[in-house]
Design an enzyme around this catalytic site. Structure first.
Site: not given
Lengths: 742, 742
Positions: A317, A391, A419
């Site tokens: 990322e 993820d 998240e």
């Protein structure tokens, strides 16, 4: 009756009344502090009177012969905890009935004289035993190290906090994993990536001159559940943390943590030799780069002798990494590991790598990159692998790397901060998710090759082991943003100490310590907590769906999103909804990700017997496909969404009835949060069904209502400034205006 | 003695002992909550026993006949406050000795029957009087409105909290200013511009579904000191706050504030018609723009009937404004004022404008722009003018606009958050600064034309008045980042209610309510607080120096900085240090800013009799210039720097001795902060002297040591991520690396 007698009776009545009044008074006159969650599970409120009477004789004094910061921490905690729970002072004293004798054979002649069987406890384990000493019934907390004594002290307090009998104790316990770490994803500017409990508790600006007392409270909480290392900063790391200015601050924090057996780790930016060291390269093969890391690390250890090491997010990322120099992940990890090795430091090298330039299924890329490197990492490197290949989704199959790198130290990374789970306002009890992954059988060495055995090192005979959690801690008064998110912090620590604990056991302990030991409360709330995880899977991503989240902030649904710069950031990449059906074909006819698993799993996931829960993760399935239930995929999907919402409704009702057991402040907050959760569960369901229906063109099954709005309504929902998203600025929204108020 | 007698005596002794033990127990067994400052000056801890005995008969019950949210708030506060202070429950009751009767003539027949002289109290004033009612000695709290009753209730509590006699009260009080407002500079992403107490307490993301109980605590604190309006967001405003989504959240907050007489204001972005309304222009003369503001405002009032209005920062530091369309500041303000007028709303139009394209002395620009507009602003517009012409410096002459706009409603803006005063870690008691400005004689209508009379409207006969403070509130547990910064919040409110209060009175009240009423404590600490303001002037910017601050974050000294894009952001622009001397020539031979003041002041500031304290603000003075003290300017400067440091040293010693009076947590934090303050005072002094010495080339005066490092050392000091700076991101620092650890 004599005058004196009358007076006596009178004053008796007066004092008795005054006495009772005083007993009742705190509730009447002293403004009772609302329970704001600040004390976590270390509340130590006075037990009910009957329990006080029962436990008081068993905890009359602390006997500690040695002196060390960790022994002092243990003593202080016992004094605080016992004093609070028993509602009377418990101080240092001599051997007597009810004494609690703490120490190691080295620090305490008393303990040494007992010749206790401590050898199997290792460096961190403890033994608690009820014995007779010089004719007195005492409780011994013994260990091979002062830290072990501290862990034993927390364990004894936990037994009392949960009303376990302590008169005839014979408990010994040692941690299953060697490294039990939290990673704080805190940025130096005070924001927290994916943080939903306010901002960073680390007030870097005032350190080292002012050390907030909260650091100590957090440290006690970490130690109480066995966490023995924390990384202070975001894995998308700022090189400044390695500057001399910041290392001075880090050293001050390390001094707070040290007595509690917690080592400090830092997230290191791979390009720091360039940014801080002014070198032209961060190439791990460059001797100047190697020298830079050695000098940097030597400098850190001069200030922090027990520094833990580094977490590194490389080539992931946008972060720099060894691939920028055509070096392997192992070469990258090893240059840092070599600098740390002389000092006993460790590198946690994250396996979370995927590239927008690689058209391979993202779920396959980490395996492809790391599998060939097995055996190439130094002994002081862990490959830190997320629990699943994508993820931190509500549910993922275990990461195929587990079991696939027998010659490599494997650490599992899980996420405490929610998240992808609705943020702190959604009640989702995470130990259920973690336990599911730990129990996952990789079949790598035949049946029983669980992920737990991979990460505890036993499957391949590694002598080290680790599990890492992404912290959910922020500067909110209650630390984690919601009453129930504290259970994930608690549960993470307890589980890393003892992988055999069940989520139910952990929940019951935590509820007793945080709220009440009333069985009626736990009997209602434990099942609610356990059910909460399947609820979120159902209302967000049932049947193996994954990554349906709105862009960047991951708050709310965005299954239709297909315009991001990286294909593998688009939900459409994952759901593959089309006229035919739904799901990602990862069978050999598709991306063939199934083949990364051991053969029995590979064929299971590619075949017709695949469990429903993983179906759309591995297979593209026709809308009309007949499921095991007899329903079509379409109907089954809707049933799952509605089951999830119904479960949240049930949670609301359960919690509403808990009012008598819980203080107003925490109860009310959770009431509000569950209302938010139910509203958002409905949003998830409606938005996803509205999108998928544009492909299935199938009617709603009987008894299930259509989404109240059409798809464009859900697409137009826009959430500025959702917390935790990286790099959110006002400017980002100015291109996307919303109508003014009407 | 009979058996019964004996038993009585025995049990008497037992219960007496138990009673005494219980009295002592809270200290022994209940973990005493550290005083973390959360309760502010509304602590309501039990008074010393003698005081309880004295006050209990005077507060036996609350009598309130009416029912309204504000009366309920008053009652609840009295129950909470009296119960805590008197250490026994005080509830609702009938008229009896010691009753406290609260109400308005409208809500309460009892109050109406008393025919009290309420007419002079206006809408917000109150009367507290000890009277005999039906033969009972009672205390009356009466007002014309329920809000007045609430203010009176807080006032009675304050009298008790500060141990004033309340047996023969005859107090009446009405606010001197009509609008007493705080501006929160909170961004929607949770950061606070110039905030040094953590992040925003406004958790927008969870509103309106979850309203944090802290909002109510803040509201109580605001109301307790008479604040009656708060603007929720940064004046560098995000247009999103005006979207329907956010107005729904704002309305929920307004509902929390409403019972406490506090109206909600918003900072509006002038270009919102473009950004939110999708218009092509924000030109105030455009009918569509006028219609947009009207529609927007109508929509807001439908949801928030008591909405206060807007604060607008226009054509200032990059913000859009009417000048972008060649319209005047008045035309800009009036378009918004016209939309608000039908609803009773107000525009606070900031005078803080200056342009990088205008070579005029920045100190003159606001006057030049607004002076010609006098009389052109609508009646519901205030021109909100900072106390000085630059920007919240440790000391500034009063803004020349005060007294210069007789036909305009003038509001004074002061800053509670310590942007230019060392942040929250420096102890600088701000009411001293504000009082100095309020007492400043503008001479606009001859002697006695003080700033206080300008802003209370009396100088020019305006029937409205306002003072605005930039909030220092954040989500830190103690609200304002340090124990003593709470005094600035308290003092701002008290002063806006009563401009005649002295900083000493306010300090003494606040100390009594926040710490202890022990006279020895106040006698030591009040002088320390009063002296703290001159100390910061001395160690940062003595003798009229100003804006010597490091770039952007304003943390620490940067007198050498000369490379910023705007000349008037450079400290060298202000100090004008050169071979000849130091200071900004604003006399007629220079920028002629002196001529913006009334003639007597203009000639004073341009002439030889100028007070030392304003010298370098108005004049460029030779290094060797003989000062009133007989010293050269150079020597005088150094003497001032060292006096400032010495004063902080004295503050440290004073506070160290206060240990017996203060809880450990607040005492220790302040000890650490004063150490930081002394270290940084030294840094300021050394860095500034090192820089100025490169021009003066003069030796240090006898007894004053040279800076320990040369100038390059101070220039190299670099503070990443200092709090409160706008738009700080990691990227900003990557071009300015620091050496790694050695």
């Amino acid at each position: 009756m004599t005058r004196r007698g009358r007076l006596g009776a009178y004053t008796f009545r007066f004092f008795a009344a005054a006495f009772l009044l005083l007993l009742a008074m705190p509730a009447l006159t002293m403004p009772v502090r609302a329970e704001d969650g600040y004390d976590l599970w270390l509340r130590y409120r006075p037990m009910e009177t009957s329990a006080q009477a029962q436990y008081r004789p068993l905890a009359t004094a602390i006997v500690s012969e040695g002196i060390s910061p960790s022994l002092d921490a243990a003593k202080t905690e016992l004094v605080r905890g016992l004093g609070g729970l028993l509602n009377r002072p418990v101080g240092a004293g001599a051997v007597q009935d009810g004494a609690i004798v703490i120490g190691t054979p080295t620090s305490s002649p008393l303990v040494a004289g007992l010749k206790l069987p401590l050898s199997a406890l290792g460096k961190e384990g403890y033994l608690i035993r009820s014995i007779s000493l010089s004719g007195h019934a005492v409780t011994i907390i013994a260990a091979n190290s002062d830290i072990g004594v501290l862990y034993g002290s927390f364990a004894l307090l936990r037994l009392i906090q949960t009303r376990q009998p302590i008169a005839r104790l014979d408990v010994s316990s040692a941690p299953r994993l060697k490294y039990r770490l939290l990673n704080h994803w805190d940025n130096l500017d005070g924001t927290i990536e994916r943080g939903y409990a306010g901002h960073s508790i680390f007030d870097w600006h005032k350190m080292p001159d002012y050390m907030d007392p909260r650091y100590t409270v957090m440290t006690r909480a970490d130690a109480s559940v066995g966490i023995n290392g924390i990384a202070l900063n975001n894995v998308s790391a700022d090189p400044w943390i390695l500057s001399s200015m910041y290392i001075e601050k880090v050293a001050a924090l390390a001094a707070v943590l040290r007595p509690y057996g917690i080592r400090v780790y830092l997230a290191a930016k791979f390009s720091a030799p360039v940014e801080l060291g002014k070198l032209k390269t961060a190439d791990p093969a460059d001797p100047q780069v190697q020298a830079w890391w050695k000098k940097e690390v030597d400098g850190i250890y001069r200030r922090i002798p027990d520094f833990g090491g580094f977490v590194v997010k490389a080539n992931s990322e946008g972060q720099p990494g060894p691939r920028d120099y055509n070096r392997s992940q192992a070469e990258g990890a090893n240059v840092i590991a070599d600098a740390l090795a002389p000092h006993g430091g460790t590198v946690f090298w994250r396996a979370f790598v995927y590239s927008e330039k690689d058209p391979t299924d993202r779920a396959k890329q980490a395996y492809n990159e790391f599998k060939p490197l097995d055996g190439k990492f130094r002994d002081n490197v862990f490959v830190q692998t997320k629990n699943g290949a994508i993820d931190f989704q509500p549910r993922e199959p275990a990461h195929p790397l587990f079991g696939a790198l027998p010659k490599t130290n494997m650490a599992m990374e899980v996420q405490l901060t929610k998240e992808y789970l609705g943020f702190a306002t959604h009640l989702v009890y995470l130990p259920v998710l973690w336990k599911e992954v730990l129990d996952w059988d990789t079949m790598a060495k035949g049946k029983g090759s669980t992920v737990a055995k991979v990460i505890d090192g036993s499957l391949e005979g590694h002598d080290t082991s680790a599990m890492v959690g992404v912290s959910n801690i922020g500067d909110d008064r209650n630390w984690t943003g919601a009453p129930f998110t504290q259970a994930d912090w608690y549960g993470f620590g307890r589980l890393t100490w003892d992988l055999n604990l069940t989520p139910e056991q952990i929940a019951r302990e935590w509820l007793g310590m945080s709220f009440t030991n009333d069985p009626a409360f736990a009997n209602a709330v434990v099942p609610m907590m356990i059910a909460s995880r399947e609820a979120v899977v159902d209302y967000m991503t049932p049947l193996g769906l994954h990554h349906m989240f709105a862009t960047n902030h991951h708050y709310g649904p965005g299954p239709w999103i297909n315009d991001l710069s990286r294909p593998d950031w688009n939900p459409t990449y994952y759901n593959r909804a089309d006229a035919k059906g739904l799901g990602f074909d990862r069978t050999p006819s598709g991306s063939d990700a199934t083949s990364q698993y051991a053969p029995p799993l590979a064929s299971l996931f590619a075949g017709p017997d695949i469990p429903d829960r993983d179906l759309l993760w591995f297979q593209h399935v026709a809308w009309g496909h007949k499921m095991k239930s007899g329903r079509t995929l379409w109907d089954e999907l809707i049933v799952h969404y509605d089951t999830g919402i119904a479960e949240v409704g049930e949670m609301r009702r359960t919690w509403a009835a808990m009012n008598p057991y819980v203080d107003d402040e925490r109860w009310s907050q959770q009431v509000a949060f569950l209302a938010i959760q139910e509203k958002e569960a409905q949003w998830w369901r409606d938005a996803c069904i509205a999108y998928f229906q544009t492909f299935s063109h199938m009617p709603m099954p009987a008894g299930h209502s259509a989404p109240p709005h059409d798809l464009s309504f859900y697409k137009a929902i826009y959430i500025p400034y959702a917390p935790g998203a990286p790099g959110v600025t006002s400017a980002a929204f100015h291109n996307k205006p919303k109508d003014p108020i009407e």
